[in-house]
Design an enzyme around this catalytic site. Structure first.
Site: not given
Ligand code: FAD
Length: 467
Positions: A42, A445
């Site tokens: 993701g 420490h």
């Molecule tokens: P996501 O990781 O957003 O994954 C969703 C996936 O679903 C994506 O791959 C997308 O392609 C897929 N998708 C969506 N709709 C569809 C569809 N209709 N069909 C097929 N595939 C689909 N969080 C932290 O905890 N620590 C960090 O250090 C941190 N750093 C970050 C740095 C950056 C630059 C960014 C942008 C975010 C960061 N985050 C961090 C936030 C973190 O990335 C997200 O909270 C996390 O990825 C959310 O996970 P998720 O499983 O909800 O979805």
């Protein structure tokens, strides 16, 4: 059009999606995971948490090497080979996504590449990069579709000099002068990287402090440390970005607004993320989506449709990978028939800036708003042997106690390694530890962690009952 029948389909393979899929498979559920990307992981693994940390590591080494000059060791000016920096970052991402692929195969989780949309309450269709469609019929679904960067209407997002976090992580070049629009975690992390690599970075934030969710005194420590590194314009907003041949001309309004438009080589827009709930035809499955694109889920991560669960960024704040992972586990366990709930006492937040800013549980601001009878105890790192020996005394450790019970209900750390240190405070909150428990825990420490024990000792009465 091919067709697959499965017990569970997981839509989205981010930390929430893959954690749910793996847990479900481990519990004996036949699982298919669908993602528009070629690789699992993701946003977090591909264009978020991981690549940003790989680049922040590079930035930290550059800064630390420069600081060493005052301790008698000079390394000279760093020579930056951007292609190699980029390949290092890509290698880190590749290693992890490959690992996920292996784990997925080991568990016999079927990975379908394609953009998925619901076509009914028990069916979705995924379309791959070549336009091929796969119908997936399922008994259960977990929506883990994540979020995307927010776009602003008055900004020319189609100009390649206007970038979001994904564009910033591509590291196409190191602009001479860059504006970071938004003083939240993602903007500051990327600003830290670009500044260390040589850009002049300015940050504009509409509110009166950076990282608005954290306590002001904590952020003050950060702001003081970075004041010579970034020009920060607080209580100021961008009103226009005009793309010209020689740069992007940005107009500002507010307390610290420059009078005339300012020219930048790049503008990084980091004003938050918006959920993907509106892009998956959830209505065709009967799943309710809010106006903002969030999907509501209960403590068992169930949506309004009994056999469809939702997890991660798509169900709301905080949009963090570790929240998504834990929700993913619970959703899979519930589908497997277990009576589990997602009900954490606290979820940690960390900005991996330099210094790091980390907090967990109640902030002082929240304790006040909620009328909690609390006391805050802060330990300044100027009194920490380890911080002095590391020449990083700017830090601070702050604990929030419930005054009646003495229990730890919140904590924040600003300083190097704050994110790593925060786990102890999270554990104290989850375990219901009080100030005495923490104060009587012998911390090694000299460590920065000692500051957590010492802050507990500061809390009134914490060691009066010592035998
Ligand atoms: P996501 O990781 O957003 O994954 C969703 C996936 O679903 C994506 O791959 C997308 O392609 C897929 N998708 C969506 N709709 C569809 C569809 N209709 N069909 C097929 N595939 C689909 N969080 C932290 O905890 N620590 C960090 O250090 C941190 N750093 C970050 C740095 C950056 C630059 C960014 C942008 C975010 C960061 N985050 C961090 C936030 C973190 O990335 C997200 O909270 C996390 O990825 C959310 O996970 P998720 O499983 O909800 O979805």
């Amino acid at each position: 059009m091919s067709e697959i029948k499965t017990q569970l389909v997981v839509l989205g393979a981010g930390p929430g999606g893959y954690s749910a899929a793996f847990r479900a498979a481990d519990l004996g559920i036949e699982t298919v995971i669908v993602d528009a990307r070629d690789t699992l992981g993701g946003v977090c693994l591909n264009v978020g948490c991981i690549p940003s940390k790989a680049l922040l590591h590079v930035a930290k080494v550059i800064d630390d090497a420069k600081d060493m000059a005052s301790h008698g060791v000079e390394f000279g000016e760093p020579k930056i080979d951007l292609d190699k920096v980029r390949s290092w970052k890509d290698k880190v991402v590749g290693q992890l996504t490959k690992g996920l692929d292996g784990m997925s195969k080991m568990r016999k989780v079927k990975h379908v590449q394609g953009y998925g949309k619901f076509t009914g309450a028990n069916e979705l269709v995924a379309e791959d990069n070549d336009g091929n469609k796969t119908t997936i019929k399922f008994d259960h679904a977990i929506i883990a579709a994540g979020s995307e960067p927010v776009k602003l209407p008055f900004i020319p997002h189609d100009d390649e000099r206007v970038i979001d976090s994904t564009g910033a992580l591509e590291m196409k070049d190191i602009p001479e002068k860059m504006l970071v629009l938004g003083g939240g975690i993602i903007g500051l992390e990327m600003g830290t990287v670009y500044r260390a690599l040589g850009s002049e970075v300015e940050v504009v934030e509409f509110l009166d402090q950076l990282v608005p969710a954290a306590d002001k005194d904590v952020i003050k420590v950060y702001q003081k440390f970075v004041k010579d590194k970034f020009n920060v314009m607080l209580e100021t907003k961008v009103t226009d970005v005009e793309a010209k041949d020689d740069g992007l001309y940005v107009s500002f309004e507010g307390k610290n607004a420059p009078k005339e438009p300012v020219r930048y080589d790049k503008v990084l827009v980091a004003v938050g993320r918006t959920p993907n709930g509106n892009r998956i035809d959830a209505d065709k499955a009967g799943v309710k989506v809010t106006d903002k694109g969030f999907i509501e889920a209960d403590k068992q991560l169930r949506t309004n449709v009994d056999h469809i669960h939702a997890i991660g960024d798509v169900i709301g704040q905080p949009m963090l990978a570790h929240k998504a992972v834990h929700e993913g586990h619970v959703a899979a366990e519930v589908i497997a028939g277990q009576k589990h709930y997602f009900d954490p006492r606290c979820i940690p937040s960390v900005a991996y800036t330099d210094p790091e800013i980390a907090w967990v549980g109640l902030t002082e601001k929240e304790a006040k708003e909620q009328g909690v009878n609390y006391e805050a105890a802060t330990f300044p790192w100027a009194a920490s042997g380890r911080a002095i020996a590391s020449a990083r005394t700017e830090g601070m450790t702050k604990l929030i106690f419930d005054k009646d019970s003495g229990r730890v209900i919140g904590g924040a750390i600003v300083g190097i390694n704050a994110g790593e240190m925060l786990g102890e405070i999270g554990l104290a909150i989850e375990m219901g530890a009080d100030a005495e428990d923490v104060a009587l825990t012998i911390h090694a420490h000299p460590t920065l962690n000692e500051s957590i024990g010492l802050a507990s000792e500061i809390f009134e009465g914490s060691i009066t009952d010592m035998p």
